[in-house]
Design a protein around this motif. Structure first.
Motif, PDB file in Angstrom:
ATOM      1  N   ASN A 739      37.358  -7.086 -50.995  1.00 52.00           N
ATOM      2  CA  ASN A 739      37.421  -8.545 -50.887  1.00 52.00           C
ATOM      3  C   ASN A 739      38.543  -9.023 -49.979  1.00 52.00           C
ATOM      4  N   LYS A 740      39.199  -8.070 -49.298  1.00 53.74           N
ATOM      5  CA  LYS A 740      40.288  -8.415 -48.384  1.00 53.74           C
ATOM      6  C   LYS A 740      39.896  -8.099 -46.939  1.00 53.74           C
ATOM      7  N   CYS A 741      38.655  -8.431 -46.602  1.00 53.00           N
ATOM      8  CA  CYS A 741      38.154  -8.219 -45.243  1.00 53.00           C
ATOM      9  C   CYS A 741      37.744  -9.562 -44.646  1.00 53.00           C
ATOM     10  N   GLN A 742      38.265  -9.864 -43.501  1.00 54.60           N
ATOM     11  CA  GLN A 742      37.936 -11.131 -42.844  1.00 54.60           C
ATOM     12  C   GLN A 742      36.433 -11.202 -42.547  1.00 54.60           C
ATOM     13  N   GLY A 743      35.847 -12.353 -42.815  1.00 54.60           N
ATOM     14  CA  GLY A 743      34.430 -12.544 -42.526  1.00 54.60           C
ATOM     15  C   GLY A 743      33.494 -12.078 -43.618  1.00 54.60           C
ATOM     16  N   GLN A 744      34.035 -11.526 -44.706  1.00 49.42           N
ATOM     17  CA  GLN A 744      33.233 -11.070 -45.850  1.00 49.42           C
ATOM     18  C   GLN A 744      32.013 -10.250 -45.417  1.00 49.42           C
ATOM     19  N   PRO A 745      32.243  -9.125 -44.771  1.00 46.65           N
ATOM     20  CA  PRO A 745      31.114  -8.312 -44.304  1.00 46.65           C
ATOM     21  C   PRO A 745      30.385  -7.628 -45.455  1.00 46.65           C
ATOM     22  N   LYS A 746      29.148  -7.275 -45.209  1.00 44.52           N
ATOM     23  CA  LYS A 746      28.394  -6.466 -46.167  1.00 44.52           C
ATOM     24  C   LYS A 746      28.966  -5.052 -46.135  1.00 44.52           C
ATOM     25  N   SER A 796      39.493   6.290 -37.885  1.00 44.96           N
ATOM     26  CA  SER A 796      39.152   5.025 -37.230  1.00 44.96           C
ATOM     27  C   SER A 796      40.398   4.141 -37.149  1.00 44.96           C
ATOM     28  N   ILE A 797      40.475   3.314 -36.101  1.00 36.64           N
ATOM     29  CA  ILE A 797      41.581   2.377 -35.928  1.00 36.64           C
ATOM     30  C   ILE A 797      41.095   0.982 -36.317  1.00 36.64           C
ATOM     31  N   VAL A 798      41.859   0.304 -37.165  1.00 38.00           N
ATOM     32  CA  VAL A 798      41.522  -1.056 -37.589  1.00 38.00           C
ATOM     33  C   VAL A 798      42.760  -1.934 -37.454  1.00 38.00           C
ATOM     34  N   LYS A 799      42.527  -3.229 -37.308  1.00 39.88           N
ATOM     35  CA  LYS A 799      43.638  -4.177 -37.265  1.00 39.88           C
ATOM     36  C   LYS A 799      43.799  -4.807 -38.644  1.00 39.88           C
ATOM     37  N   VAL A 800      45.041  -4.840 -39.112  1.00 38.81           N
ATOM     38  CA  VAL A 800      45.319  -5.325 -40.453  1.00 38.81           C
ATOM     39  C   VAL A 800      46.461  -6.336 -40.409  1.00 38.81           C
ATOM     40  N   LYS A 801      46.281  -7.425 -41.115  1.00 38.61           N
ATOM     41  CA  LYS A 801      47.360  -8.394 -41.290  1.00 38.61           C
ATOM     42  C   LYS A 801      48.112  -8.024 -42.564  1.00 38.61           C
ATOM     43  N   LEU A 802      49.405  -7.827 -42.412  1.00 38.18           N
ATOM     44  CA  LEU A 802      50.245  -7.420 -43.540  1.00 38.18           C
ATOM     45  C   LEU A 802      51.052  -8.600 -44.047  1.00 38.18           C
ATOM     46  N   SER A 803      51.215  -8.664 -45.342  1.00 34.44           N
ATOM     47  CA  SER A 803      52.063  -9.691 -45.966  1.00 34.44           C
ATOM     48  C   SER A 803      52.733  -9.070 -47.182  1.00 34.44           C
ATOM     49  N   LEU A 811      53.483  -4.150 -49.798  1.00 39.98           N
ATOM     50  CA  LEU A 811      52.730  -4.862 -48.774  1.00 39.98           C
ATOM     51  C   LEU A 811      51.286  -5.075 -49.199  1.00 39.98           C
ATOM     52  N   ASN A 812      50.777  -6.228 -48.842  1.00 37.92           N
ATOM     53  CA  ASN A 812      49.382  -6.570 -49.065  1.00 37.92           C
ATOM     54  C   ASN A 812      48.647  -6.462 -47.726  1.00 37.92           C
ATOM     55  N   ALA A 813      47.427  -5.927 -47.734  1.00 36.28           N
ATOM     56  CA  ALA A 813      46.690  -5.687 -46.490  1.00 36.28           C
ATOM     57  C   ALA A 813      45.414  -6.526 -46.449  1.00 36.28           C
ATOM     58  N   TYR A 814      45.174  -7.129 -45.294  1.00 34.98           N
ATOM     59  CA  TYR A 814      43.979  -7.948 -45.065  1.00 34.98           C
ATOM     60  C   TYR A 814      43.390  -7.507 -43.726  1.00 34.98           C
ATOM     61  N   MET A 815      42.213  -6.872 -43.769  1.00 35.41           N
ATOM     62  CA  MET A 815      41.630  -6.313 -42.553  1.00 35.41           C
ATOM     63  C   MET A 815      40.937  -7.397 -41.721  1.00 35.41           C
ATOM     64  N   LEU A 816      41.267  -7.446 -40.438  1.00 36.65           N
ATOM     65  CA  LEU A 816      40.702  -8.446 -39.545  1.00 36.65           C
ATOM     66  C   LEU A 816      39.384  -7.961 -38.959  1.00 36.65           C
ATOM     67  N   ARG A 817      38.538  -8.929 -38.675  1.00 41.51           N
ATOM     68  CA  ARG A 817      37.259  -8.608 -38.038  1.00 41.51           C
ATOM     69  C   ARG A 817      37.515  -8.174 -36.597  1.00 41.51           C
ATOM     70  N   PRO A 818      36.927  -7.070 -36.188  1.00 40.06           N
ATOM     71  CA  PRO A 818      37.148  -6.627 -34.798  1.00 40.06           C
ATOM     72  C   PRO A 818      36.556  -7.617 -33.807  1.00 40.06           C
ATOM     73  N   LYS A 819      37.263  -7.784 -32.698  1.00 41.11           N
ATOM     74  CA  LYS A 819      36.774  -8.687 -31.667  1.00 41.11           C
ATOM     75  C   LYS A 819      35.670  -8.018 -30.864  1.00 41.11           C
ATOM     76  N   ILE A 820      34.685  -8.821 -30.507  1.00 41.74           N
ATOM     77  CA  ILE A 820      33.577  -8.306 -29.695  1.00 41.74           C
ATOM     78  C   ILE A 820      34.009  -8.309 -28.237  1.00 41.74           C
ATOM     79  N   SER A 821      33.926  -7.139 -27.629  1.00 38.58           N
ATOM     80  CA  SER A 821      34.293  -7.057 -26.213  1.00 38.58           C
ATOM     81  C   SER A 821      33.134  -7.543 -25.354  1.00 38.58           C
ATOM     82  N   HIS A 822      33.437  -8.373 -24.355  1.00 36.11           N
ATOM     83  CA  HIS A 822      32.410  -8.911 -23.449  1.00 36.11           C
ATOM     84  C   HIS A 822      32.522  -8.184 -22.116  1.00 36.11           C
ATOM     85  N   ARG A 823      31.468  -7.529 -21.740  1.00 38.98           N
ATOM     86  CA  ARG A 823      31.489  -6.781 -20.484  1.00 38.98           C
ATOM     87  C   ARG A 823      30.632  -7.471 -19.433  1.00 38.98           C
TER      88      ARG A 823
END
Length: 823
Positions: A739-746, A796-803, A811-823
């Motif tokens: 429940n600590k993932c940005q965007g509430q993914p499946k 795997s590498i993930v981006k996490v917001k720490l507080s 520390l509390n961890a909140y995983m950010l949604r990966p940005k979509i790369s535009h090519r």
């Protein structure tokens, strides 16, 4: 906010503890200074008066201002019999008792002795899962078999982390996946102090008790009687919701909670001074200042060395000897030297402060230092094992005559040793170099240093003399290290943080990861060689009381599980020996970002199966192979090179002095040496944990003041509802919950087929841990117009917001949604 008056402890009598059956528990050697009873605590006089006045009907008596154990027992019984104020309270208590499970009675001492002798009972040490305290483990003496599994708090039967206990196996039908389950039937030694730190909270509809919620989840919640509450808590408990208390467990009869008493009010959560004090209390580290009146007769009165010492010590004051330490170091234990011999070989010297000379055995000063056992290094302070003035007197400061204990090796530049000798010496270090200075000399041996680039050099030596010495030592050290690695040495590094502190506020300004450079490894290599040489000398001289340090092989089943897990990622590790593991790891560790991430994960995975190195008395070991040090891959090892900060080294110095005829053989019994070894093990481990907690505290404060704090993390484990990651910059291991993932993914899990078991390995001996791959499906949003699928697995590498968690230094961890790369 005004804080209530603290409850100040003072000394009380010790009384032998009895088991439920009335049999005495085994006596504990007086050298073991681990707290065993509330009798080691003391209570403020006013508080004692309150207890006395409120418990007159229960005949609580104070004698000689000391609260005895029988008073404790009577006090707790009195608490249980307090008048119940309402039918509602009685009903709540009855309802609660239905849910509570009473701990079973311990076996008698006779039953334990007979059971251990017959093999029906098993002796061991409890390890509690810090993230799931329901589960605990005890090592199997057969390293190829899984640990004994204690599956509930009831089966753990009041044992706490580190306690020496006796187990009884459960019936085979209750075993889990081939792993033997067991229950605790007796506690041989309560190694854990029964002290804890936490927050005091009121119990709903209960005016008799409050509850102390420990920060350490491995401890039970503790009910605190109203007699022990701080003033004003009954009417305004919210005033205390952010205050840390230190509590002693007095009684633990049911699984849901223990009963205890407040010992001290520490201070406010998130206050750095209070949090640091809470760390010291949580790990039971004694930082009480020395009583100068008791020790002043044993402190040096002058810097001058007594004339009698010149009569038998080797005088090496004219040689080029110097120290290499951290830039701000004050405890200068060791120095090095090298000179070329006429036969083309080198005489390499390691010179250690002769601190044991200033510590008469059995003196009040020695007794106090023995109990402290180690210097404690926290981010904001150092608590010295020795009195500060004695530390400075013993430190090998430049330009001052000092007493030393030296080891000299005749060797060639390849590190081949032709002879070894030991001597008590008088030396005079010519300079106090920092690692940064030594590293410059290694990087550029021909560099011409100006006067302001180096500290002051004494005794007529020049920067070129120092640079030439370091060049020779560096070449020899490199060859020694290569030979040690070829022999099977294994090194597993973890990230260590160094903080810069604001001198006005005490808060962290910045931090950096400790970097282990060639200058550090140069000193490390010769210190290892010194410790190995001294271990052999003292064991050859005194095999009955030699004070050694062993490192047993890792748990084979855990190594096997790590090997199988990594094979699912295409990483193949040979676990047959320490050298095989080391060589395998090197194949996957490179200098690029991917290699760095692999290194972090691999080091974390292979740290877990490793056992803790420990001090031992040689006579207690039936098998000489027990002396070996697995990680160093040497048959025998000890600690000799840091007597200013470790009492274990003082023990070794005394043995070495006797082996060289400087004094008589110490009249130590095996039990005496073993008790000191046990105390050194406990204090060293607790000091290490306190240092780690202090680093976590300052990191959490830094993160809290630098929001948003977003970092790259590498995944180390995927679970069914969470994943564990390591922050690449800090080395912190944090858990990201579903429940600590940005965007509430499946959240979908895919089981990764694990490697087949070796044909010689019985599958029943390995707990089948599932290895998952996580498939996250993010829904479209205003920012992300399309759904997005991300696959996450180990490495795997993930981006996490720490507080920072509220009222904690975690520390509390909140995983950010990966940005979509535009090519």
């Amino acid at each position: 906010m005004e804080l209530p008056t603290k409850l100040t402890p003072k000394k009380t009598n010790r009384r032998k503890k009895r088991s439920k059956s009335g049999h005495k528990k085994p006596a504990i050697n007086s050298v073991n200074v681990i707290s065993k009873n509330i009798s080691e605590l003391s209570l403020d006089n006013n508080y004692v008066e309150v207890l006395t006045s409120l418990n007159k009907s229960r005949q609580v008596q104070l004698k000689n201002s000391q609260l005895k154990c029988d008073v404790q027992t009577d006090h707790v019984k009195g608490i249980n019999n307090l008048t119940k104020n309402s039918k509602h309270t009685r009903k709540k208590r009855l309802d609660k008792q239905v849910k509570e499970e009473q701990f079973p009675t311990y076996f008698t001492e006779t039953e334990v002795e007979e059971g251990l002798k017959s093999g029906q009972l098993i002796k061991g040490t409890v390890r509690i899962n810090p993230k799931n305290p329901q589960h605990a483990f005890v090592s199997n003496t057969d390293s190829t078999q899984p640990d004994y599994f204690i599956k509930s708090v009831l089966d753990r039967n009041r044992a706490l982390e580190g306690d020496e206990i006796v187990l009884k196996l459960k019936p085979e039908e209750e075993w889990m996946d081939g792993q033997k389950t067991a229950e605790v039937v007796y506690i041989l030694n309560e190694v854990h102090s029964r002290m804890c730190v936490g927050i005091l909270k009121p119990l709903e509809h209960n005016s008799e008790y409050a509850v102390l919620v420990p920060r350490d989840k491995r401890l039970p919640t503790i009910h605190i009687c109203s007699l022990s509450w701080p003033g004003g808590f009954a009417k305004k408990p919210k005033l205390y919701q952010n205050i840390l208390f230190s509590v002693k467990i007095l009684e633990w009869n049911v699984t849901t909670h223990a009963k205890g008493i407040i010992v001290d009010q520490i201070g406010l959560c998130d206050d750095l001074k209070a949090e640091t004090l809470s760390i010291l209390k949580e790990f039971c580290l004694d930082v009480t200042p020395f009583n100068i009146d008791q020790i002043k007769d044993y402190l040096p009165k002058t810097k001058n060395i007594p004339e009698k010492e010149f009569q038998y010590r080797e005088d090496i004051r004219t040689e080029c000897i110097f120290t290499i330490d951290p830039l701000m170091a004050r405890d200068l234990d060791d120095a090095v030297s090298v000179k070329k011999l006429s036969n083309g070989h080198y005489e390499v010297g390691v010179h250690i402060s002769d601190a044991s000379y200033y510590l008469p055995e059995g003196s009040p000063l020695d007794d106090t230092v023995c109990k402290k056992a180690t210097t404690i290094y926290l981010v904001n302070n150092i608590y010295h094992m020795l009195p500060v003035n004695l530390c400075l007197h013993c430190s090998l400061l430049p330009g001052e005559d000092k007493l030393g204990f030296s080891i000299f090796w005749e060797m060639d530049e390849n590190g081949q040793i032709f002879s070894t000798r030991f001597a008590r010496t008088i030396l005079n270090s010519c300079v106090q170099l920092a690692y940064e200075h030594a590293q410059q000399m290694i990087d550029d041996p021909d560099k011409e240093f100006t006067a302001d680039e180096l500290p002051k050099i004494h005794n007529g030596f020049t920067p070129k003399d120092l640079s030439n010495t370091i060049s020779v030592l560096q070449k020899i050290a490199s060859n020694l290290r290569e030979a040690r690695i070829r022999n099977g040495s294994l090194r597993i590094d973890q990230i260590k943080l160094l903080f810069s502190i604001n001198p006005q506020t005490g808060e962290p300004l910045d931090f950096m990861a400790y970097e282990n450079k060639e200058a550090h490894r140069l000193i490390e290599e010769f210190m290892l060689l010194a410790n190995i040489s001294v271990a052999k000398k003292i064991y050859d001289s005194f095999p009955d009381i030699a004070f050694l340090r062993c490192h047993e092989p890792p748990k084979y089943t855990m190594l096997l599980a790590a090997q199988r897990c990594l094979e699912t990622c295409g990483i193949h590790i040979d676990i047959s020996s320490s050298g095989a593991i080391s060589n395998s790891l090197k194949k996957y560790i490179t200098e690029d970002c991917q290699g760095l991430c692999r290194k972090i994960v691999l080091n974390h995975i292979f740290t877990k199966p490793m056992t803790r190195a420990r001090y031992i008395c040689a006579a207690r070991q039936k098998n000489k192979n027990v002396f070996s040090h697995y990680a160093l891959s040497v048959p025998m090892y000890t600690h000799f090179t840091s007597p200013i900060r470790r009492y274990a080294d003082i023990m070794t110095h005394r043995l070495l002095a006797a082996s060289l005829g400087y004094c008589e053989k110490p009249q130590w019994t095996v039990d005496h040496v073993r008790a000191i070894a046990n105390n050194c093990n406990i204090k060293k481990y607790n000091a290490k944990r306190a240092a780690e907690a202090s680093s976590d505290l300052y990191l959490a404060v830094y993160v809290n003041s630098h929001q948003p704090y977003i970092q790259d993390c590498v995944v180390i484990d995927v679970k069914d509802r969470s994943l564990d990651v390591i922050v690449i910059k800090t080395g912190s291991c944090v858990r990201v919950h579903q429940n600590k993932c940005q965007g509430q993914p499946k959240w979908d899990l895919e089981t990764i087929p694990s490697a087949a078991l070796d044909s010689n390995q019985d599958s029943d001996t390995e707990r089948n841990k599932k290895i998952y791959r996580l498939i996250l499906t993010y829904p479209p949003t205003k920012v992300y117009h399309k759904s997005q699928t991300v696959i996450i697995e180990m490495f795997s590498i993930v981006k996490v917001k720490l507080s920072k968690l509220p009222n904690k230094y975690k520390l509390n961890a909140y995983m950010l949604r990966p940005k979509i790369s535009h090519r």
